[in-house]
Design a protein around this motif. Structure first.
Motif, PDB file in Angstrom:
ATOM      1  N   LEU A  70       0.846  -1.200   0.000  1.00  0.00           N
ATOM      2  CA  LEU A  70       0.000   0.000   0.000  1.00  0.00           C
ATOM      3  C   LEU A  70       0.882   1.251   0.000  1.00  0.00           C
ATOM      4  O   LEU A  70       0.615   2.223  -0.722  1.00  0.00           O
ATOM      5  N   LYS A  71       1.944   1.198   0.823  1.00  0.00           N
ATOM      6  CA  LYS A  71       2.864   2.349   0.886  1.00  0.00           C
ATOM      7  C   LYS A  71       3.427   2.649  -0.498  1.00  0.00           C
ATOM      8  O   LYS A  71       3.489   3.806  -0.912  1.00  0.00           O
ATOM      9  N   LYS A  72       3.821   1.591  -1.199  1.00  0.00           N
ATOM     10  CA  LYS A  72       4.409   1.773  -2.537  1.00  0.00           C
ATOM     11  C   LYS A  72       3.387   2.375  -3.491  1.00  0.00           C
ATOM     12  O   LYS A  72       3.691   3.274  -4.268  1.00  0.00           O
ATOM     13  N   ARG A  73       2.179   1.872  -3.413  1.00  0.00           N
ATOM     14  CA  ARG A  73       1.137   2.366  -4.325  1.00  0.00           C
ATOM     15  C   ARG A  73       0.857   3.840  -4.074  1.00  0.00           C
ATOM     16  O   ARG A  73       0.630   4.624  -5.001  1.00  0.00           O
ATOM     17  N   ILE A  74       0.881   4.203  -2.795  1.00  0.00           N
ATOM     18  CA  ILE A  74       0.593   5.597  -2.447  1.00  0.00           C
ATOM     19  C   ILE A  74       1.761   6.496  -2.852  1.00  0.00           C
ATOM     20  O   ILE A  74       1.565   7.627  -3.309  1.00  0.00           O
ATOM     21  N   GLN A  75       2.974   5.946  -2.698  1.00  0.00           N
ATOM     22  CA  GLN A  75       4.156   6.720  -3.139  1.00  0.00           C
ATOM     23  C   GLN A  75       4.114   6.978  -4.643  1.00  0.00           C
ATOM     24  O   GLN A  75       4.496   8.038  -5.114  1.00  0.00           O
TER      25      GLN A  75
END
Ligand code: SAM
Length: 353
Positions: A326-331
Motif C-alpha cells: 500500500l505504501k508503494k502504491r501511495i508513493q
C-alpha cells in the motif's frame, strides 16, 4: 459549473439549489478533473502529501439492528458470528503498533455483549499500553451517558455515519425502530461530549436522489464533523437490497472532492468500499481529496466474517501485512503514509503546511 466549484472553494458552502446543479453534472469528466485539482490543492495546503493510516479492528459481527443494506444485520442467519476477546484485540493493537499504526479503530455491530463496563476496561487497557495512540470507536447508537463513559475512559474519536439526512429516505433503509432523528441526535451528543466526531453516508443507496445528497452535504456543513466517511453502497446477497446496483464510483469520487472543498481540514478516508468497487479506488480517492486509509488489523481468521457487502476486499493489500505494498502504491501517486496519530487540525489554530 466551474464557477460553482470556485465559489465552493472560496466560501466553503453552497445553496441547496447549487449543490443539486453541481451534483447533476458529476459525470462531466472535465468538471471532475477541475474539482479534483482544486480539492488536491486544499488537501496539500493543510496536510501536505501525508496520508494517515488507521488500523481497523472489526471486533464483533453480532448486531441487534436489522438495516436493510447491511450484511451483518440481525436477521442474516446464514453466517458465522464472532466476538474477539480482550486478549485478541490487544494482540491486534500490538501487531498494528509495530507496523506503525497510531490509531486503532474499534468497529462492530451493535452488540449488547459489549457493555459500558467491558468497553471502558478495554479502552483503559489500550490507552495504558499505547499512550501515544488514538482510539476511534465505531459501535453505533448508544445513549449519551454511555458515550460519556467511553470518552472518560480515554476514547478519542467516534465514527457514526448519519447514513442519509432525509427521514423518509432513512426510513426506507432501516426498520421502524431506527430513525434519522436519533442518529443525528447521537452525533450532536458525541460532538458535545468532545469526541473528534465522524459522520458520512453511502453513495447510491437504494432510493437515494441527488436532492438527498444535497441535504446530506448541507447537514455535514452544519454538523462540521472532524471526519467524513463516504463510500459506495454495495449490495450483499443475503439482505433485502440484494438486487439493487452498487453506488457509482465516479459520483463517490466527485463527493470526496466536494467535501474536501466544503470542509478543508476534514479527515477524509478513501474507504474500503471504494477500494472494493475499483482496484485503484484508494488512489483515486486520494487524488480526489481523501487523506486517510484504514487497513484491516482484524485477525485473518475472522476477516471474511465481517462481510458488510459482497466481495469486500479482505486479503492482500487490504490486510495490514500488505502495508508495504500500500505504501508503494501511495508513493507512486506522490503521497506518503506517515506514522502519526493524525488528529483533526484545530481549525482556529490552523497553519497551512
Ligand atoms: N454498527 C456501527 C454503526 O452502525 O455505525 C458500525 C458498523 S456499520 C456496519 C459501518 C458502516 O458500514 C455503516 O455506517 C454503513 O454506512 C456501512 N455499510 C453497511 N452496509 C453496507 C453496504 N452494503 N455497502 C456499503 N456500506 C455499508
Amino acid at each position: 459549473m466551474k464557477s460553482l466549484i470556485d465559489q465552493l472553494e472560496q466560501e466553503q458552502a453552497l445553496s441547496r439549489e447549487n449543490w443539486i446543479r453541481l451534483l447533476t453534472n458529476h459525470a462531466n469528466l472535465d468538471l471532475s478533473e477541475y474539482l479534483f485539482a482544486r480539492a488536491r490543492r486544499v488537501q496539500n495546503r493543510y496536510f501536505g502529501h501525508d496520508i494517515y493510516i488507521r488500523g481497523l479492528i472489526e471486533f464483533t459481527n453480532y448486531c441487534k439492528n436489522n438495516c436493510y443494506y447491511c450484511g451483518i444485520r440481525r436477521d442474516h442467519s446464514n453466517m458465522h458470528r464472532y466476538r474477539l476477546d480482550k486478549e485478541t484485540i490487544l494482540s491486534c493493537c500490538s501487531t498494528g503498533y509495530a507496523l506503525g499504526f497510531r490509531t486503532f479503530v474499534l468497529q462492530g455491530g451493535e452488540d449488547p455483549y459489549f457493555t459500558d463496563e467491558c468497553l471502558t476496561d478495554l479502552i483503559r487497557t489500550i490507552k495504558g499500553d499505547y499512550p501515544d495512540c488514538a482510539i476511534t470507536l465505531s459501535i453505533g447508537e448508544r445513549d449519551r451517558k454511555s458515550y460519556q463513559l467511553l470518552f472518560d475512559a480515554g476514547a478519542d474519536r467516534y465514527l457514526l455515519r448519519h447514513e442519509t439526512f432525509d427521514s423518509e429516505h432513512y426510513a426506507s433503509l432501516h426498520p421502524a425502530e431506527l430513525s434519522a432523528a436519533n442518529r443525528q441526535q447521537c452525533l450532536l451528543d458525541l460532538k458535545a461530549i468532545g469526541f473528534q466526531t465522524g459522520s458520512g453516508f453511502m453513495v447510491g443507496s437504494p432510493g437515494q436522489s441527488l436532492e438527498n445528497i444535497a441535504d446530506d452535504l448541507l447537514f455535514l456543513k452544519r454538523l462540521n464533523p472532524h471526519m467524513v466517511g463516504i463510500g459506495p453502497f454495495i449490495p450483499h446477497q443475503d439482505t433485502p437490497f440484494r438486487d439493487y446496483p452498487a453506488g457509482p464510483v465516479p459520483l463517490t469520487l466527485f463527493l470526496l472532492g466536494l467535501v474536501r472543498l466544503m470542509l478543508p481540514t476534514v479527515l477524509l478516508p478513501a474507504t474500503t468500499a471504494l477500494g472494493t468497487m475499483d482496484p485503484n479506488g484508494r488512489e483515486k480517492g486520494i487524488l480526489a481529496g481523501a487523506n486517510v486509509v484504514m487497513p484491516n488489523l482484524s485477525p485473518l481468521s475472522v476477516r471474511k466474517d465481517y462481510a458488510l457487502y459482497d466481495n469486500k476486499i479482505c486479503t492482500g493489500e487490504e490486510a495490514a501485512e500488505g502495508l508495504l505494498n500500500l505504501k508503494k502504491r501511495i508513493q507512486k501517486i506522490g503521497y506518503q503514509i506517515v506514522i502519526a496519530r493524525g488528529d483533526a487540525p484545530e481549525t482556529s489554530s490552523l497553519e497551512p503546511k
